[in-house]
Scaffold this motif. Structure first.
Motif, PDB file in Angstrom:
ATOM      1  N   PRO A  58      54.585  41.352   4.469  1.00 26.99           N
ATOM      2  CA  PRO A  58      55.908  40.883   4.033  1.00 26.99           C
ATOM      3  C   PRO A  58      57.033  41.715   4.638  1.00 26.99           C
ATOM      4  CG  PRO A  58      54.396  40.956   2.172  1.00 26.99           C
ATOM      5  CD  PRO A  58      53.693  41.612   3.317  1.00 26.99           C
ATOM      6  N   ASP A  59      58.061  41.049   5.056  1.00 22.58           N
ATOM      7  CA  ASP A  59      59.213  41.729   5.657  1.00 22.58           C
ATOM      8  C   ASP A  59      59.839  42.716   4.679  1.00 22.58           C
ATOM      9  OD1 ASP A  59      61.277  41.991   7.748  1.00 22.58           O
ATOM     10  OD2 ASP A  59      62.584  41.086   6.246  1.00 22.58           O
ATOM     11  N   ALA A  60      59.738  42.428   3.377  1.00 22.10           N
ATOM     12  CA  ALA A  60      60.380  43.263   2.362  1.00 22.10           C
ATOM     13  C   ALA A  60      59.485  44.394   1.862  1.00 22.10           C
ATOM     14  CB  ALA A  60      60.803  42.392   1.172  1.00 22.10           C
ATOM     15  N   ILE A  61      58.324  44.637   2.488  1.00 17.53           N
ATOM     16  CA  ILE A  61      57.440  45.703   2.036  1.00 17.53           C
ATOM     17  C   ILE A  61      58.216  47.012   1.940  1.00 17.53           C
ATOM     18  CG2 ILE A  61      56.635  46.330   4.355  1.00 17.53           C
ATOM     19  CD1 ILE A  61      53.843  46.762   3.116  1.00 17.53           C
ATOM     20  N   ALA A  62      57.932  47.803   0.889  1.00 18.03           N
ATOM     21  CA  ALA A  62      58.747  48.979   0.624  1.00 18.03           C
ATOM     22  C   ALA A  62      57.875  50.169   0.249  1.00 18.03           C
ATOM     23  CB  ALA A  62      59.736  48.684  -0.507  1.00 18.03           C
ATOM     24  N   GLU A  63      58.436  51.344   0.390  1.00 16.09           N
ATOM     25  CA  GLU A  63      57.771  52.555  -0.055  1.00 16.09           C
ATOM     26  C   GLU A  63      57.373  52.400  -1.525  1.00 16.09           C
ATOM     27  OE1 GLU A  63      58.887  57.273  -0.781  1.00 16.09           O
ATOM     28  OE2 GLU A  63      60.022  56.102   0.705  1.00 16.09           O
ATOM     29  N   ASP A  93      54.558  47.046  -9.931  1.00 19.46           N
ATOM     30  CA  ASP A  93      54.238  46.392 -11.204  1.00 19.46           C
ATOM     31  C   ASP A  93      53.040  45.451 -11.082  1.00 19.46           C
ATOM     32  OD1 ASP A  93      55.223  44.214  -9.828  1.00 19.46           O
ATOM     33  OD2 ASP A  93      56.904  43.815 -11.190  1.00 19.46           O
ATOM     34  N   GLY A  94      52.398  45.432  -9.907  1.00 19.62           N
ATOM     35  CA  GLY A  94      51.196  44.632  -9.720  1.00 19.62           C
ATOM     36  C   GLY A  94      51.433  43.196  -9.339  1.00 19.62           C
ATOM     37  N   THR A  95      52.686  42.803  -9.132  1.00 23.91           N
ATOM     38  CA  THR A  95      52.981  41.428  -8.726  1.00 23.91           C
ATOM     39  C   THR A  95      53.020  41.335  -7.201  1.00 23.91           C
ATOM     40  OG1 THR A  95      55.368  41.824  -8.832  1.00 23.91           O
ATOM     41  CG2 THR A  95      54.277  40.981 -10.825  1.00 23.91           C
ATOM     42  N   PRO A  96      52.675  40.163  -6.649  1.00 29.26           N
ATOM     43  CA  PRO A  96      52.651  40.016  -5.192  1.00 29.26           C
ATOM     44  C   PRO A  96      54.035  40.183  -4.575  1.00 29.26           C
ATOM     45  CG  PRO A  96      51.390  38.258  -6.255  1.00 29.26           C
ATOM     46  CD  PRO A  96      52.129  38.965  -7.347  1.00 29.26           C
ATOM     47  N   ARG A  97      54.085  40.866  -3.448  1.00 32.32           N
ATOM     48  CA  ARG A  97      55.307  41.007  -2.672  1.00 32.32           C
ATOM     49  C   ARG A  97      55.341  39.839  -1.675  1.00 32.32           C
ATOM     50  NH1 ARG A  97      59.950  43.922  -2.943  1.00 32.32           N
ATOM     51  NH2 ARG A  97      58.852  45.914  -3.267  1.00 32.32           N
ATOM     52  N   GLY A  98      56.049  38.785  -2.000  1.00 36.65           N
ATOM     53  CA  GLY A  98      56.091  37.592  -1.170  1.00 36.65           C
ATOM     54  C   GLY A  98      57.211  37.636  -0.152  1.00 36.65           C
ATOM     55  N   GLY A  99      57.638  36.451   0.287  1.00 34.52           N
ATOM     56  CA  GLY A  99      58.750  36.353   1.220  1.00 34.52           C
ATOM     57  C   GLY A  99      58.305  36.220   2.663  1.00 34.52           C
ATOM     58  N   THR A 119      45.421  50.789  -1.185  1.00 31.31           N
ATOM     59  CA  THR A 119      46.172  51.860  -0.524  1.00 31.31           C
ATOM     60  C   THR A 119      47.642  51.759  -0.930  1.00 31.31           C
ATOM     61  OG1 THR A 119      46.728  50.556   1.457  1.00 31.31           O
ATOM     62  CG2 THR A 119      44.601  51.688   1.450  1.00 31.31           C
ATOM     63  N   ARG A 120      48.373  52.852  -0.757  1.00 31.62           N
ATOM     64  CA  ARG A 120      49.787  52.848  -1.133  1.00 31.62           C
ATOM     65  C   ARG A 120      50.665  53.153   0.078  1.00 31.62           C
ATOM     66  NH1 ARG A 120      52.531  55.249  -6.711  1.00 31.62           N
ATOM     67  NH2 ARG A 120      54.092  53.570  -6.771  1.00 31.62           N
ATOM     68  N   VAL A 121      51.828  52.518   0.122  1.00 28.81           N
ATOM     69  CA  VAL A 121      52.783  52.737   1.205  1.00 28.81           C
ATOM     70  C   VAL A 121      53.507  54.062   0.963  1.00 28.81           C
ATOM     71  CG1 VAL A 121      54.827  51.873   2.385  1.00 28.81           C
ATOM     72  CG2 VAL A 121      53.090  50.264   1.561  1.00 28.81           C
ATOM     73  N   LYS A 122      53.317  55.005   1.874  1.00 26.23           N
ATOM     74  CA  LYS A 122      53.997  56.298   1.784  1.00 26.23           C
ATOM     75  C   LYS A 122      55.428  56.212   2.300  1.00 26.23           C
ATOM     76  CE  LYS A 122      52.016  59.922   3.235  1.00 26.23           C
ATOM     77  NZ  LYS A 122      51.226  61.061   3.758  1.00 26.23           N
ATOM     78  N   ALA A 123      55.593  55.368   3.332  1.00 26.74           N
ATOM     79  CA  ALA A 123      56.918  55.261   3.941  1.00 26.74           C
ATOM     80  C   ALA A 123      56.974  54.027   4.818  1.00 26.74           C
ATOM     81  CB  ALA A 123      57.237  56.504   4.770  1.00 26.74           C
ATOM     82  N   VAL A 124      58.168  53.486   4.956  1.00 29.37           N
ATOM     83  CA  VAL A 124      58.448  52.462   5.960  1.00 29.37           C
ATOM     84  C   VAL A 124      59.503  53.086   6.879  1.00 29.37           C
ATOM     85  CG1 VAL A 124      59.221  50.121   6.417  1.00 29.37           C
ATOM     86  CG2 VAL A 124      57.946  50.622   4.310  1.00 29.37           C
ATOM     87  N   ARG A 125      59.087  53.488   8.069  1.00 30.23           N
ATOM     88  CA  ARG A 125      59.949  54.295   8.918  1.00 30.23           C
ATOM     89  C   ARG A 125      61.030  53.441   9.574  1.00 30.23           C
ATOM     90  NH1 ARG A 125      56.942  58.078  13.093  1.00 30.23           N
ATOM     91  NH2 ARG A 125      56.452  56.074  14.080  1.00 30.23           N
ATOM     92  N   ASP A 126      62.250  53.627   9.106  1.00 24.76           N
ATOM     93  CA  ASP A 126      63.421  52.917   9.634  1.00 24.76           C
ATOM     94  C   ASP A 126      63.176  51.411   9.737  1.00 24.76           C
ATOM     95  OD1 ASP A 126      64.754  55.320   9.816  1.00 24.76           O
ATOM     96  OD2 ASP A 126      64.272  55.636  11.932  1.00 24.76           O
ATOM     97  N   GLY A 127      62.508  50.873   8.732  1.00 22.21           N
ATOM     98  CA  GLY A 127      62.296  49.428   8.671  1.00 22.21           C
ATOM     99  C   GLY A 127      61.267  48.896   9.638  1.00 22.21           C
ATOM    100  N   THR A 128      60.451  49.781  10.244  1.00 18.26           N
ATOM    101  CA  THR A 128      59.486  49.313  11.247  1.00 18.26           C
ATOM    102  C   THR A 128      58.063  49.665  10.829  1.00 18.26           C
ATOM    103  OG1 THR A 128      59.833  51.336  12.557  1.00 18.26           O
ATOM    104  CG2 THR A 128      61.173  49.415  13.109  1.00 18.26           C
ATOM    105  N   ALA A 129      57.543  50.789  11.319  1.00 16.34           N
ATOM    106  CA  ALA A 129      56.147  51.156  11.074  1.00 16.34           C
ATOM    107  C   ALA A 129      55.917  51.484   9.605  1.00 16.34           C
ATOM    108  CB  ALA A 129      55.757  52.343  11.942  1.00 16.34           C
TER     109      ALA A 129
END
Length: 388
Positions: A345-350, A314-320, A275-285
Motif C-alpha cells: 500500500p502506498d500509505a504504508i507507515a512506520e 490496530d490490526g485492520t488492513p492498510r488498504g488504498g 514483521t513490523r515496519v521500522k521505517a519508511v525512508r523518505d517515502g520510498t524504501a
C-alpha cells in the motif's frame, strides 16, 4: 504458555490480526496454525499413491512433528544425526529415511547404531562406505539420479544426483551387495510442473532396465509446491494423479511402491510471519524488523512471497493504492534486502505490520541472529486468514 521477551502470550490466538491488536509485537512473530498443517497432511495422505514422509529439514519444530504424527504421517526424511535423534525421540516407531547422499563415516556409524534402515547414494565412493559399514539385512539403498530441471525454482541436481548411467551401475551393485535396491530423485524445489515427475519416473524404468534390477521402491522426492502467489493454488492432486498413472503405465505389474518426501509442500502454508515496519525512508524504501538473515532467508533464492497482508497497529488492513517498494531487513548490511520490489500500500507507515503467509519452510531454521537481530517469538492461532 508461550513466552516472548519475558511476556506471556496466550496459548492460542484467533489469527495474526489479534496478535497484532492485543500484543503490538516489536520482534518478528512466527504464527503456527496446526489445523492448516493437518489439512495439508490429509491432502497428501488421501491423494498420494504411496508412503508420505516429511523432510524434517524444512521445519524441525517439535510442534510440527507432533502435529504431523497426529495427522497420520508415519515416516520422515532425515538428513543428519541430529534429525535422526529428534525423530527417534519424538516418534520411535516411525520410518527414518537417511536420504542425504553424502555422509561422514561418523554419521553413518551414528545412523547404524540408531537403527536407520533406508539410505540414498549418488556416487561410487559413497556406496563403498555404505557397503563397508551398513549391515545389509533389511536395509534399503536408493541410488539418487538427476535430470535437467523443468518447472522448478532451483535445481538440486547441481549438488546431488547421479547420471542415469551411473545410477544403473549403483543399483546393480546395491543388489549384488545384498541390500534392497530402490531408486530416488528430486525434481527441484517448488516444482509446479507435473510433467517433471513423469519424466523422472520414465527414466527410472530405463535405469532398472539398464541395471537388470527391479527397484523395490521409487521415492519421487519433494518439490511439491506451497501456496506462494495470490490466486495460484498448487494443484497437488494433479501431481499425485500423474505420478500414480505414470508409475502404473511404465512399470506395469512390476511397479515399485511409491514414496514421497515433501518438506515445504507440507509445512509452509501452516505458518505466517508477522514483521513490523521500522521505517519508511523518505517515502520510498521500507525497513522491516526481519529480513534475509532471519525468517526471510530464502527469498533472495526463490523469489518473494506475494501473499502478504499489511495491517495497521490496530490490526485492520492498510488498504488504498499500491506501489512497488524496495524492502530492507534490519541489519547493518546492504545484502539484507528482498529481491526486486514488493507491491505494498502506498500509505504504508512506520509501525505497520507486514504479514508474510506461507512462511513455514526454511525460515525458523535459517534465523542467524546476525548483528543482534532475529529474536523471533512463536505463537499458535486458530486461523491464518485475515478479514479484509
Amino acid at each position: 504458555m508461550q513466552e516472548r521477551a519475558g511476556k506471556i502470550m496466550q496459548t492460542v490466538w484467533q489469527d495474526p490480526a489479534e496478535i497484532i491488536r492485543k500484543s503490538q509485537p516489536d520482534d518478528p512473530v512466527m504464527v503456527f496454525a496446526p489445523s492448516v498443517l493437518e489439512q495439508t497432511a490429509k491432502r497428501f495422505l488421501d491423494g498420494f499413491p504411496g508412503l508420505v514422509t516429511y523432510a524434517v529439514k524444512a521445519n524441525p519444530d517439535e510442534a510440527v512433528i507432533q502435529t504431523l504424527l497426529g495427522a497420520g504421517i508415519g515416516g520422515f526424511d532425515v538428513a543428519s544425526p541430529a534429525e535422526i535423534d529428534l525423530i527417534g525421540r519424538l516418534a520411535p516407531g516411525a520410518a527414518r529415511h537417511y536420504h542425504n547422499p553424502v555422509r561422514a563415516r561418523s554419521e553413518i556409524a551414528h545412523a547404524v547404531k540408531a537403527g536407520v534402515k533406508a539410505w540414498s547414494v549418488d556416487s561410487e565412493s559413497e556406496l563403498a562406505k555404505l557397503i563397508e559399514m551398513v549391515p545389509p539385512e533389511g536395509c534399503e539403498i536408493s541410488p539418487r539420479f538427476k535430470l535437467p530441471v523443468t518447472g522448478a525454482i532451483y535445481d538440486f541436481g547441481s549438488k546431488f544426483g547421479a547420471t542415469p548411467d551411473l545410477a544403473a551401475e549403483l543399483l546393480s551393485r546395491v543388489a549384488e551387495a545384498g541390500f534392497t535396491p530402490s531408486l530416488t530423485f528430486h525434481p527441484g524445489t517448488q516444482c509446479t510442473d507435473p510433467g517433471a515427475w513423469e519424466h523422472y519416473i520414465r527414466t527410472a524404468r530405463d535405469i532398472c532396465d539398464m541395471a537388470g534390477t527391479r527397484a523395490h521402491r521409487l521415492n519421487v522426492g519433494g518439490g511439491f509446491p506451497s501456496h506462494r502467489v495470490h490466486g495460484v493454488l498448487p494443484d497437488l492432486e494433479a501431481i499425485f494423479d500423474l505420478i500414480g498413472r505414470t508409475n502404473a503405465e511404465v512399470f506395469g505389474d512390476d511397479a515399485p511402491a511409491l514414496v514421497c518426501e515433501p518438506g515445504r509442500g507440507l509445512c509452509a502454508d501452516a505458518f505466517s510471519l508477522i514483521t513490523r515496519v521500522k521505517a519508511v525512508r523518505d517515502g520510498t524504501a521500507v525497513f522491516l524488523n526481519d529480513g534475509v538473515y532471519g525468517g526471510l532467508a530464502e527469498l533472495p533464492v526463490i523469489g518473494n512471497i506475494d501473499r502478504v497482508d499489511v495491517l495497521r497497529p490496530d490490526g485492520t488492513p492498510r488498504g488504498g493504492d499500491e506501489m512497488g517498494r524496495v524492502i530492507f531487513g534490519p541489519t547493518c548490511d546492504s545484502v539484507d534486502r528482498l529481491p526486486g520490489d514488493m507491491v505494498l500500500p502506498d500509505a504504508i507507515a512506520e509501525g505497520d505490520y507486514v504479514v508474510f503467509h506461507g512462511a513455514g519452510a526454511y525460515s525458523v531454521v535459517t534465523n542467524t541472529r546476525f548483528n543482534g537481530f532475529g529474536e523471533m517469538a512463536r505463537a499458535t492461532a486458530m486461523s491464518l486468514e485475515i478479514a479484509a
